[in-house]
Design an enzyme around this catalytic site. Structure first.
Site, PDB file in Angstrom:
ATOM      1  N   TYR A  40      -1.829  -0.534  10.919  1.00 18.54           N
ATOM      2  CA  TYR A  40      -1.954  -1.231   9.624  1.00 18.54           C
ATOM      3  C   TYR A  40      -0.761  -0.902   8.729  1.00 18.54           C
ATOM      4  CZ  TYR A  40      -3.312  -1.683   4.706  1.00 18.54           C
ATOM      5  OH  TYR A  40      -3.306  -1.963   3.353  1.00 18.54           O
ATOM      6  N   PRO A  95      -8.254   8.660  14.826  1.00 21.51           N
ATOM      7  CA  PRO A  95      -6.990   9.133  15.409  1.00 21.51           C
ATOM      8  C   PRO A  95      -5.836   8.977  14.422  1.00 21.51           C
ATOM      9  CG  PRO A  95      -8.002   7.394  16.777  1.00 21.51           C
ATOM     10  CD  PRO A  95      -8.832   7.524  15.539  1.00 21.51           C
ATOM     11  N   LYS A 121       2.272  -3.339   7.254  1.00 20.58           N
ATOM     12  CA  LYS A 121       2.541  -3.519   5.813  1.00 20.58           C
ATOM     13  C   LYS A 121       3.982  -3.089   5.505  1.00 20.58           C
ATOM     14  CE  LYS A 121       0.118  -4.676   2.934  1.00 20.58           C
ATOM     15  NZ  LYS A 121      -0.234  -6.045   2.428  1.00 20.58           N
ATOM     16  N   THR A 160       0.817  -1.214   0.000  1.00 28.19           N
ATOM     17  CA  THR A 160       0.000   0.000   0.000  1.00 28.19           C
ATOM     18  C   THR A 160       0.855   1.271   0.000  1.00 28.19           C
ATOM     19  OG1 THR A 160      -1.489   1.271   1.441  1.00 28.19           O
ATOM     20  CG2 THR A 160      -0.088  -0.305   2.531  1.00 28.19           C
ATOM     21  N   ASP A 161       0.269   2.365  -0.456  1.00 28.07           N
ATOM     22  CA  ASP A 161       0.963   3.662  -0.384  1.00 28.07           C
ATOM     23  C   ASP A 161       1.010   4.188   1.047  1.00 28.07           C
ATOM     24  OD1 ASP A 161      -1.719   4.317  -0.075  1.00 28.07           O
ATOM     25  OD2 ASP A 161      -1.771   5.828  -1.659  1.00 28.07           O
ATOM     26  N   GLU A 162       0.229   3.558   1.946  1.00 29.78           N
ATOM     27  CA  GLU A 162       0.192   4.065   3.324  1.00 29.78           C
ATOM     28  C   GLU A 162       1.520   3.871   4.046  1.00 29.78           C
ATOM     29  OE1 GLU A 162      -3.412   3.454   5.520  1.00 29.78           O
ATOM     30  OE2 GLU A 162      -4.559   3.081   3.694  1.00 29.78           O
TER      31      GLU A 162
HETATM   32  P1  NAD Z   1      -9.527  -7.534   2.041  1.00 26.22           P
HETATM   33  O1  NAD Z   1      -9.531  -7.225   3.500  1.00 26.22           O
HETATM   34  O2  NAD Z   1     -10.752  -7.287   1.241  1.00 26.22           O
HETATM   35  O3  NAD Z   1      -9.115  -9.064   1.822  1.00 26.22           O
HETATM   36  C1  NAD Z   1      -8.113  -9.701   2.551  1.00 26.22           C
HETATM   37  C2  NAD Z   1      -8.280 -11.199   2.325  1.00 26.22           C
HETATM   38  O4  NAD Z   1      -7.201 -11.860   3.011  1.00 26.22           O
HETATM   39  C3  NAD Z   1      -9.579 -11.771   2.886  1.00 26.22           C
HETATM   40  O5  NAD Z   1     -10.143 -12.652   1.960  1.00 26.22           O
HETATM   41  C4  NAD Z   1      -9.129 -12.509   4.142  1.00 26.22           C
HETATM   42  O6  NAD Z   1      -9.958 -13.615   4.474  1.00 26.22           O
HETATM   43  C5  NAD Z   1      -7.731 -12.958   3.741  1.00 26.22           C
HETATM   44  N1  NAD Z   1      -6.833 -13.208   4.871  1.00 26.22           N
HETATM   45  C6  NAD Z   1      -6.654 -12.422   5.965  1.00 26.22           C
HETATM   46  N2  NAD Z   1      -5.748 -12.974   6.791  1.00 26.22           N
HETATM   47  C7  NAD Z   1      -5.326 -14.118   6.178  1.00 26.22           C
HETATM   48  C8  NAD Z   1      -4.377 -15.120   6.521  1.00 26.22           C
HETATM   49  N3  NAD Z   1      -3.677 -15.060   7.665  1.00 26.22           N
HETATM   50  N4  NAD Z   1      -4.188 -16.156   5.674  1.00 26.22           N
HETATM   51  C9  NAD Z   1      -4.902 -16.231   4.511  1.00 26.22           C
HETATM   52  N5  NAD Z   1      -5.830 -15.327   4.151  1.00 26.22           N
HETATM   53  C10 NAD Z   1      -6.028 -14.272   4.966  1.00 26.22           C
HETATM   54  O7  NAD Z   1      -8.279  -6.737   1.452  1.00 26.22           O
HETATM   55  P2  NAD Z   1      -8.117  -6.007   0.042  1.00 26.22           P
HETATM   56  O8  NAD Z   1      -8.714  -4.668   0.124  1.00 26.22           O
HETATM   57  O9  NAD Z   1      -8.536  -6.942  -1.028  1.00 26.22           O
HETATM   58  O10 NAD Z   1      -6.536  -5.828   0.008  1.00 26.22           O
HETATM   59  C11 NAD Z   1      -5.692  -6.861  -0.510  1.00 26.22           C
HETATM   60  C12 NAD Z   1      -4.242  -6.442  -0.344  1.00 26.22           C
HETATM   61  O11 NAD Z   1      -4.029  -5.211  -1.019  1.00 26.22           O
HETATM   62  C13 NAD Z   1      -3.836  -6.213   1.106  1.00 26.22           C
HETATM   63  O12 NAD Z   1      -2.549  -6.733   1.292  1.00 26.22           O
HETATM   64  C14 NAD Z   1      -3.835  -4.706   1.267  1.00 26.22           C
HETATM   65  O13 NAD Z   1      -2.869  -4.294   2.206  1.00 26.22           O
HETATM   66  C15 NAD Z   1      -3.456  -4.263  -0.129  1.00 26.22           C
HETATM   67  N6  NAD Z   1      -3.997  -2.943  -0.505  1.00 26.22           N
HETATM   68  C16 NAD Z   1      -5.331  -2.699  -0.486  1.00 26.22           C
HETATM   69  C17 NAD Z   1      -5.796  -1.443  -0.886  1.00 26.22           C
HETATM   70  C18 NAD Z   1      -7.268  -1.126  -0.933  1.00 26.22           C
HETATM   71  O14 NAD Z   1      -7.623   0.017  -1.236  1.00 26.22           O
HETATM   72  N7  NAD Z   1      -8.167  -2.063  -0.656  1.00 26.22           N
HETATM   73  C19 NAD Z   1      -4.903  -0.438  -1.267  1.00 26.22           C
HETATM   74  C20 NAD Z   1      -3.542  -0.738  -1.250  1.00 26.22           C
HETATM   75  C21 NAD Z   1      -3.091  -1.999  -0.897  1.00 26.22           C
END
Ligand code: NAD
Length: 360
Positions: free
Chosen positions: A167, A300, A171, A141-143
């Site tokens: 979070y 926060p 990451k 993530t960009d965060e």
């Molecule tokens: P999400 O929360 O919708 O999905 C996460 C998935 O991971 C879920 O299906 C969950 O059941 C599974 N999971 C969680 N813990 C697990 C474990 N220990 N073992 C196996 N599976 C597990 O997340 P998302 O929004 O689809 O994001 C996916 C990735 O992209 C993440 O790594 C997140 O940091 C990154 N990301 C997301 C965004 C965004 O805007 N959504 C932006 C930047 C990066």
């Protein structure tokens, strides 16, 4: 898209971005012969219904399990002859990380470490062209870069990490581990850092689906603080296309920023969604959906602004987002309106968890 016919392990494939990526891999003709194994723990955010349309595809295999279970991951890698790992699995919601950071360290840090260990053992045992072609792509993530002031330049891949939430810190730690496995062991890794995604199948604790589903029920639309937090919104299908390109053509050990080139304040984005809903699903009382907006106490440590410089991805791999914010948002609102069964199911799930005091 990906021209290498290789079996791929996608972790967290029942979540928002992972499910869109699995669907894309399976739909992509050159990959037709390849298998996609989805390892997902099915936390509150994982929803097998996100992939109901591909569940019967002979190339798709679902495994219920944890990325932190190194023995299980090792078995999957060897039994399915995995040639690429794409790691989406994570605890992903900033608010939850503020309430309860430990599960974020457990999955995002320790889970990623164990996944890397299993991938390293698997890759070490490989030989020849298969070993050459193996890839470990980590989705981040960009965060990790922290927050920007209004006039600061956008984050580049060289911006120092300065994570502000548990979070983002978890990451950032996982990104560092991936980097170290490349540097120390030579594991063929790649990392992408992307901005906020929106689109189909997003769990409605995140701003856009929450706004759409609450608006359709005539419920308040909560906005943190003054709503002027700026995000760089990226349509999930553009993100998945970028991931596929990086997997196929990215330079080993590199990180690539992915951004939508769409900076927009949260309040403005919610107002845009409201006006799309006014045109498509007017309220019975004739009032504007934007009248449901309610300002609530800010999160926060809420980051003010994220902006991504994705010129490296554009220059090296020829990627550009295909959706503007207007087209992507309209498509997204239309998707939620025409998938009311999915919305109904997810809403029931959400209420059940709220009654349990969000213990999940
Ligand atoms: P999400 O929360 O919708 O999905 C996460 C998935 O991971 C879920 O299906 C969950 O059941 C599974 N999971 C969680 N813990 C697990 C474990 N220990 N073992 C196996 N599976 C597990 O997340 P998302 O929004 O689809 O994001 C996916 C990735 O992209 C993440 O790594 C997140 O940091 C990154 N990301 C997301 C965004 C965004 O805007 N959504 C932006 C930047 C990066």
């Amino acid at each position: 898209m990906n021209t290498r016919p290789m079996n791929t392990l996608v972790t967290g494939g029942c979540g928002f971005i992972g499910s869109n990526f699995v669907r894309r891999l399976l739909a992509d003709a050159p990959m037709a012969a390849s298998r996609v194994v989805n390892l997902d723990k099915l936390t509150y955010a994982g929803n097998p219904a996100n992939l109901a349309d591909v569940a019967g595809d002979g190339r798709y295999v679902f495994v219920h399990g944890d990325i932190g279970d190194e023995a299980l991951v090792g078995r999957i890698l060897s039994e399915h002859g995995i040639g690429a790992v794409v790691n989406f699995a994570a605890e992903s919601h900033v608010d939850r990380s503020i309430d309860s950071p430990e599960s974020f360290v457990q999955t995002n840090v320790l889970g990623t470490l164990r996944l890397l260990n299993a991938a390293r053992s698997h890759w070490t045992a490989m030989a020849g062209a298969a070993r050459e072609a193996f890839r470990f792509l980590h989705i981040s993530t960009d965060e990790v870069y922290g927050t920007l002031s209004p006039d600061d330049p956008a984050f580049t891949e060289e911006t120092p990490f300065a994570p502000n939430s548990p979070y983002a810190a978890s990451k950032a730690a996982s990104d560092h581990l991936v980097r170290s496995y490349r540097h120390t062991y030579g594991l063929p890794t790649l990392t992408t850092n992307c901005s906020n995604n929106y689109g189909p199948y997003q769990f409605p604790e995140k701003l856009f689906p929450l706004t759409i589903l609450n608006a359709l029920e005539g419920k308040p639309l909560p906005i943190y603080g003054d709503g002027k937090q700026v995000r760089d919104w990226l349509h999930v299908e553009d993100h998945c296309r970028a991931i596929a390109l990086v997997l196929e053509h990215g330079r080993l050990g590199e990180t690539y920023n992915v951004g939508g080139l769409n900076q927009c304040a949260n309040l403005e984005a919610v107002r845009l969604i409201c006006s799309l809903l006014d045109a498509r699903a007017p309220r019975e009382d004739g009032r504007a959906h934007a009248d449901l907006i309610e300002f609530v106490a800010d999160r926060p440590g809420h980051d003010r602004r994220y902006a991504i410089d994705c010129s490296k991805l554009q220059r090296e791999l020829g990627w550009r987002p295909s959706e503007s914010f207007e087209t992507g948002l309209a498509k997204t609102v239309d998707w939620y309106l025409s998938n009311r069964a999915w919305c109904g199911e997810i809403t029931v799930k959400r209420y059940a968890r709220e009654r349990l005091g969000r213990t999940a």
